[in-house]
Design a protein around this motif. Structure first.
Motif, mmCIF file in Angstrom:
data_model
loop_
_atom_site.group_PDB
_atom_site.id
_atom_site.type_symbol
_atom_site.label_atom_id
_atom_site.label_comp_id
_atom_site.label_asym_id
_atom_site.label_seq_id
_atom_site.Cartn_x
_atom_site.Cartn_y
_atom_site.Cartn_z
ATOM 1 N N ILE A 91 -0.456 -24.614 50.736
ATOM 2 C CA ILE A 91 0.016 -23.576 51.519
ATOM 3 C C ILE A 91 1.616 -23.665 51.925
ATOM 4 C CG2 ILE A 91 -0.300 -21.873 53.484
ATOM 5 C CD1 ILE A 91 -2.592 -21.791 51.532
ATOM 6 N N GLY A 94 5.455 -19.149 54.892
ATOM 7 C CA GLY A 94 4.840 -17.884 55.245
ATOM 8 C C GLY A 94 3.462 -17.617 54.952
ATOM 9 N N GLY A 95 2.803 -18.764 54.626
ATOM 10 C CA GLY A 95 1.259 -18.887 54.063
ATOM 11 C C GLY A 95 1.047 -18.413 52.709
ATOM 12 N N ARG A 96 2.193 -18.652 51.904
ATOM 13 C CA ARG A 96 1.762 -18.258 50.551
ATOM 14 C C ARG A 96 1.585 -19.452 49.907
ATOM 15 N NH1 ARG A 96 6.140 -15.787 52.400
ATOM 16 N NH2 ARG A 96 6.004 -13.467 52.294
ATOM 17 N N PRO A 173 -5.148 -25.367 51.513
ATOM 18 C CA PRO A 173 -6.257 -24.141 52.333
ATOM 19 C C PRO A 173 -7.109 -24.212 53.198
ATOM 20 C CG PRO A 173 -5.663 -23.761 49.939
ATOM 21 C CD PRO A 173 -5.127 -25.067 50.408
ATOM 22 N N LYS A 188 6.301 -21.948 59.066
ATOM 23 C CA LYS A 188 7.514 -20.980 59.128
ATOM 24 C C LYS A 188 8.518 -21.100 58.312
ATOM 25 C CE LYS A 188 10.690 -19.349 62.896
ATOM 26 N NZ LYS A 188 11.486 -19.842 63.967
ATOM 27 N N PRO B 84 0.842 -13.039 54.340
ATOM 28 C CA PRO B 84 -0.429 -13.503 54.457
ATOM 29 C C PRO B 84 -0.754 -14.937 55.435
ATOM 30 C CG PRO B 84 1.130 -14.330 52.404
ATOM 31 C CD PRO B 84 1.709 -13.798 53.409
ATOM 32 N N LEU B 85 0.023 -14.989 56.215
ATOM 33 C CA LEU B 85 0.114 -16.120 57.202
ATOM 34 C C LEU B 85 -1.249 -16.483 57.683
ATOM 35 C CD1 LEU B 85 1.987 -18.456 58.108
ATOM 36 C CD2 LEU B 85 2.404 -16.991 59.962
ATOM 37 N N ARG B 87 -4.922 -16.241 57.426
ATOM 38 C CA ARG B 87 -5.824 -16.307 56.531
ATOM 39 C C ARG B 87 -7.340 -15.850 57.049
ATOM 40 N NH1 ARG B 87 -4.898 -19.522 52.179
ATOM 41 N NH2 ARG B 87 -6.900 -20.075 51.812
#
Lengths: 244, 401
Positions: A91, A94-96, A173, A188, B84-85, B87
């Motif tokens: 990951i 920004g969580g992508r 993940p 961040k 998409p932070l 989940r």
């Protein structure tokens, strides 16, 4: 400007009663335009410097370590003939999710074996999985992990902009699924190859300690600090401190 | 912060289950002040209000979040897709009539019997834009009191981002929040309850209390902000409920460059190629209806020929190659109000999504429907659909000169 910037002004009203002529406004407008421009350039340089360092550092590292790449590729192929690289979903900023590249240091069915070994997780029932003398690690894998050679292909991820040289390690993940909101703050910025906890004790630091150090880095990072972390990473890697 | 194991997380999820967020329609109030985002996406503290709510859902261990959205659900959905932070599986459920949505939401919240219970205990109704701004001010101040996590020093509610430059003679009073790359000049007095977003520049000798400065805002010398939201050169004074649209440039100014509306070079080259192929003088010739490359065109003179002269505007960089069909003010006013609003913000272009659906004229009511669809889709996704359709136009549509 009508008054020197270092001069303390007690009353804003006094300032405006002194500076209400048209030529004062024109002067203030010129000064404001110049200030806006210089600050915008400063921000662009501050933000761009890290990317510039990543491209330069990533390119140089790929060239510099090419003999090590060649030797590692040969060793992995000779040991079990399996794939050289291991692409793992991590990951990023920004969580992508993105695919992180590593030299394969474990047996080919390592992910399946992991479930059987969860009880021996050194980080307890925590978010991350780490264990000493992991039976899935190959002989070549043990060597390349000790000196972090398995991480070297990540300079490719740096060059394409998915990662940075210095930044919090990208989580898998499954780890992020267990995060609380506070932990998400480490996502961040762009993830990196090395960070504060890599030079401070590596795998011996627990998850909470890692997050604390990551946030400390995020809140105070600058180019000079990045260079210092890179320099400190070299002895940490050479002496294989905390790596297994 | 406690370390959470998988078992603990599962236990929490079973307890929390699905969480429901109800986003009421404050569009009339937002419009009153010319604000372009729904309230749920307004910045509160250091992130949008919706992000705070998702943080809460995550900490509660929710297994799913459902958002009943009365106000522009497409924007809420687009924001969630771009961020998409968290989940967490989510679902945005558009709601139209307030009465109907009340009933549907209440089905999901059987333990709440009175939907007005929360408003009865709080004066906030969101009827006017000023009430929304005041409510945001309350939320901001509440957030400022709790900036730092509970297990750190609670006396110091002050956060300063990286890359800031603060003059030694400046004073910062707690609680305050200063974002990244902020410059605070000499003699400034910041706080209490000041929120200065990323990239702001305060020249000097300014006072900022109980106020928020939007990102990349310049504040000139000798200025005082009290209960103000300064957004570029737009000022919202909460104390007097007054709005100033154009503040003098030496007092306040937006430093951020407008988003690039430049026509990409490859689009200009394609326009040049098309210009050489399309004969503007051939609009009257009859063409048979046919299907090909996902392109359906009706019988009659093809409007692409009539638009051929627009291509020189694309080459000059004044018009996009891909965008909604340009329409006159009169044509726009004939559409429903919410469609008008969407289309006013959409970028017009030479070739549109409506073209590949067989609608080529702005007078066609179906064309407007396709235009609204195109305007609400990510531009990149639309380009991927439209570019092959335009480059593979059959020779009948583009007679080779």
């Amino acid at each position: 400007m009508a008054f020197p910037p270092d001069q303390q002004l007690d009353d804003i009203v006094t300032f405006w009663t002194r500076n209400t002529r048209e030529e004062d406004f024109a002067r203030m407008e010129r000064r404001a335009r110049w200030s806006r421009l210089t600050w915008r350039v400063t921000i662009t340089i501050m933000e761009g410097a890290k990317r510039f360092m990543d491209i330069l550092g990533g390119g140089v590292a790929l060239l510099l370590f090419s003999p090590i790449y060649a030797a590692t590729i040969l060793a992995i192929k000779l040991e079990d003939g399996g794939p050289i690289f291991y692409r793992q979903t991590r990951i990023g900023q920004g969580g992508r999710p993105f695919k992180m590249i590593k030299f394969r240091s474990m047996v080919t069915n390592a992910d399946k074996l992991k479930d059987q070994l969860l009880a021996q997780n050194q980080h307890g029932e925590g978010v991350t999985f780490k264990m000493k003398d992991d039976p899935r690690v190959t002989r070549v894998g043990k060597f390349i992990r000790k000196f972090s050679i398995d991480e070297l292909p990540q300079f490719y991820n740096v060059l394409v902009g998915e990662m940075s040289i210095v930044g919090p390690r990208p989580p898998v993940p499954r780890e992020v699924d267990l995060y609380q909101a506070f932990h998400l703050r480490r996502l961040k910025i762009k993830p990196g190859i090395t960070c504060l906890w890599q030079i401070g004790g590596r795998a011996e630091i627990d998850f909470e300690g890692q997050v604390r150090l990551d946030l400390q880095y995020i809140h105070s990072s600058n180019v000079w600090k990045d260079i210092l972390i890179i320099l400190k990473t070299v002895p940490a890697v050479l002496f294989g401190k905390g790596a297994y | 912060m406690d370390n959470v194991s998988e078992q603990q997380k599962e236990a929490r999820q079973q307890q929390a289950g699905e969480l429901v967020l109800w986003c009421p329609d404050f569009q009339a109030a937002e419009k009153e002040l010319g604000l372009d985002l729904p309230f749920i996406l307004w910045q509160v503290g250091d992130q949008p209000l919706l992000a705070h709510w998702l943080d809460y859902a995550l900490n509660r261990g929710a297994s799913k979040v459902r958002m009943f959205t009365e106000n522009r659900p497409d924007l809420v959905r687009a924001w969630l897709e771009a961020n998409p932070l968290w989940r967490l599986p989510w679902d945005v459920i558009p709601q139209k009539a307030p009465e109907e949505s009340d009933a549907q939401v209440m089905d999901y919240l059987p333990w709440i019997t009175d939907p007005t219970r929360s408003t009865a205990s709080h004066p906030f109704t969101g009827e006017t834009g000023w009430e929304l701004l005041e409510h945001r001010q309350v939320l901001d101040e509440d957030w400022l009191e709790h900036i730092l996590p509970h297990n750190t020093i609670t006396e110091a509610n002050l956060a300063i981002g990286r890359g800031c430059r603060i003059a030694p003679s400046a004073k910062v009073h707690m609680p305050s929040w200063i974002g990244e790359y902020v410059r605070i000049g000499p003699g400034c007095e910041i706080g209490p309850h000041a929120l200065i977003e990323n990239g702001c520049f305060l020249q000097g000798q300014s006072r900022v209390t109980h106020s928020r400065m939007a990102a990349h805002t310049y504040l000139g010398t000798g200025t005082e902000l009290e209960r103000v939201w300064l957004k570029g050169n737009e000022l919202f004074n909460l104390k007097n409920r007054a709005r100033v649209n154009l503040v003098d440039q030496f007092l306040a100014r937006d430093m951020q460059e407008a988003p690039s509306r430049e026509v990409p070079a490859k689009d200009r080259l394609l326009a040049l190629w098309l210009q050489a192929r399309i004969r503007p003088g051939a609009p009257r010739e009859k063409l048979q209806t046919f299907q090909g490359q996902g392109l359906t065109l009706s019988e009659g003179p093809t409007p692409l020929h009539q638009r051929a002269r627009w291509l020189k505007e694309v080459v000059a960089g004044r018009l996009q190659l891909f965008g909604v069909l340009p329409r006159t003010e009169q044509q726009l006013r004939e559409l429903p109000e919410d469609w008008q609003e969407i289309l006013r913000q959409a970028e017009p272009g030479f070739f549109s999504y409506a073209d590949i659906q067989g609608c080529h004229l702005a007078d066609d009511p179906e064309e407007a429907l396709h235009a609204v669809y195109q305007a609400t889709q990510p531009p990149r996704a639309m380009r991927e659909i439209l570019r092959p359709a335009l480059t593979n136009l059959p020779p009948k549509i583009i007679p080779i000169s």
